[in-house]
Enzyme design. Structure first.
Site, PDB file in Angstrom:
ATOM      1  N   PRO A   2      -8.973 -15.855 -22.524  1.00  0.00           N
ATOM      2  CA  PRO A   2      -8.984 -16.963 -21.586  1.00  0.00           C
ATOM      3  C   PRO A   2      -8.758 -16.477 -20.165  1.00  0.00           C
ATOM      4  CG  PRO A   2      -7.252 -17.180 -23.258  1.00  0.00           C
ATOM      5  CD  PRO A   2      -7.693 -15.770 -23.209  1.00  0.00           C
ATOM      6  N   ARG A 128      -3.198 -12.593 -32.211  1.00  0.00           N
ATOM      7  CA  ARG A 128      -2.600 -11.330 -31.765  1.00  0.00           C
ATOM      8  C   ARG A 128      -1.178 -11.468 -31.255  1.00  0.00           C
ATOM      9  NH1 ARG A 128      -7.017  -7.860 -28.455  1.00  0.00           N
ATOM     10  NH2 ARG A 128      -5.375  -6.313 -28.482  1.00  0.00           N
ATOM     11  N   ARG A 169      -7.441  -0.579   0.011  1.00  0.00           N
ATOM     12  CA  ARG A 169      -7.401  -0.320  -1.429  1.00  0.00           C
ATOM     13  C   ARG A 169      -8.401   0.772  -1.800  1.00  0.00           C
ATOM     14  NH1 ARG A 169      -3.779  -0.640  -2.361  1.00  0.00           N
ATOM     15  NH2 ARG A 169      -3.072  -1.313  -0.352  1.00  0.00           N
ATOM     16  N   ARG A 278     -11.081  -0.883 -19.284  1.00  0.00           N
ATOM     17  CA  ARG A 278     -11.778  -2.123 -19.638  1.00  0.00           C
ATOM     18  C   ARG A 278     -13.285  -1.904 -19.665  1.00  0.00           C
ATOM     19  NH1 ARG A 278      -8.346  -6.224 -18.680  1.00  0.00           N
ATOM     20  NH2 ARG A 278      -9.421  -7.110 -20.451  1.00  0.00           N
TER      21      ARG A 278
END
Length: 303
Positions: A2, A128, A169, A278
């Site tokens: 989500p 999970r 960054r 990821r």
DNA sequence: CGCGCAACCTGTCTGC
DNA sequence: TGCAGACAGGTTGCGC
């Protein structure tokens, strides 16, 4: 699962249903859900309270209660919050294997159950067990969420704000978008979708963007999230909305989970790489890397 | 201080 | 068929 669109979908669906209802009883079945507070203590604190409304901040669900407190819930990877009208009707985890004697997989994965004063129930299911909940005084909410970044669907999410967050960054754009302290609610799906829309390479350093990229990425993040909302969220696997139904956004993905499939814009194959752990999907021919310095035009040797 | 990665969990799928 | 390994929407803490 989500991300912002999924959490927002649940909040929009369940908010009107729950508003004004009394929670006759909350049952907490998994100590991890309320940790470090003992399950029975959280259950006792919430039971008997009336619901003011259901909101969202980042990926957090905010269940407002009378008495000036809010039950904050996070679905993490596989959590679902589903309104159950009849015990047998809904199975939020439909698709999961059933073991003998089980009526539904949801029961096995139920972590908490709200019994409402109209006979309906709300189930928090989570295979999970990463999901969590805690009760907080309303006046503590600003402090608790001080470290959460700008809401991307609010007027505060301007290209200038995005640029300020990206300033200096060195982290790749993909990681930058996943950082909840900068932009709240973007996760792995919508980060990929937004970078594709903005034609930005996931590995480009966030600080290498120019003002035109700030504008493009701001618009792309908003468009990607709104597409998710329009299609009721993405159900790659476990996600179900507040009524226990799958979303449709997984059918609308431009690049996410589409390794090897044709780019919707140029037809070239979508690539998959791993960025800070990821899975990351993008079109290598359209999402080009930003350079720290403009490339010098190849100089022709005088002849 | 910023960044990448392992850890937290359980289940599913793939390849040998 | 069995089994090891990879992978999964997120966040946190730790090491560099």
């Amino acid at each position: 699962m989500p991300e912002l669109p999924e959490v927002e979908t649940v909040a929009r669906q369940l908010g009107p249903e729950l508003e004004g209802r009394e929670i006759e009883r909350l049952e907490v079945l998994d100590e991890r859900w309320s940790r470090p507070v003992p399950p029975e203590r959280l259950a006792a604190a919430v039971s008997g309270r009336t619901i003011i409304g259901l909101g969202r901040r980042g990926k957090y669900l905010l269940l407002g209660l009378d008495g000036g407190q809010t039950l904050v819930m996070h679905l993490r990877m596989t959590g679902n919050l589903v309104l159950v009208e009849g015990e047998e009707k809904l199975d939020p985890s439909e698709g999961m294997r059933l073991y003998e004697g089980e009526r539904s997989a949801s029961e096995r994965f139920m972590r908490a159950r709200f019994e409402l004063d109209d006979g309906r129930q709300v189930w928090f299911t989570d295979p999970r067990r990463f999901g969590e909940a805690f009760l907080i005084d309303d006046d503590q909410l600003p402090t608790r969420f001080a470290a959460i970044g700008v809401e991307p669907l609010s007027p505060d999410f301007t290209p200038e704000e995005l640029g300020a967050q990206a300033q200096g960054r060195t982290a790749p754009l993909k990681s930058f978008l996943l950082d909840q302290a900068r932009i709240a609610g973007v996760g792995n799906i919508y980060a990929d979708e937004a970078l594709f829309r903005a034609r930005l390479h996931p590995l480009s350093p966030a600080g290498s963007m120019k003002p035109e990229h700030h504008l493009a990425l701001r618009d792309a993040v908003v468009d990607a999230l709104e597409a998710g909302l329009t299609h009721g969220g993405a159900s790659i696997d476990d996600y179900r909305d507040g009524r226990g139904e799958k979303g449709e956004m997984q059918n609308e993905f431009l690049v996410h989970t589409r390794e090897g499939e044709p780019c919707p814009a140029c037809g070239g194959p979508i690539a998959r790489i791993v960025v800070s752990g990821r899975s990351t999907y993008f079109c290598p021919s359209r999402q080009t890397r930003l350079r720290k310095r403009p490339r010098r035009r190849p100089s022709r040797r005088a002849t």
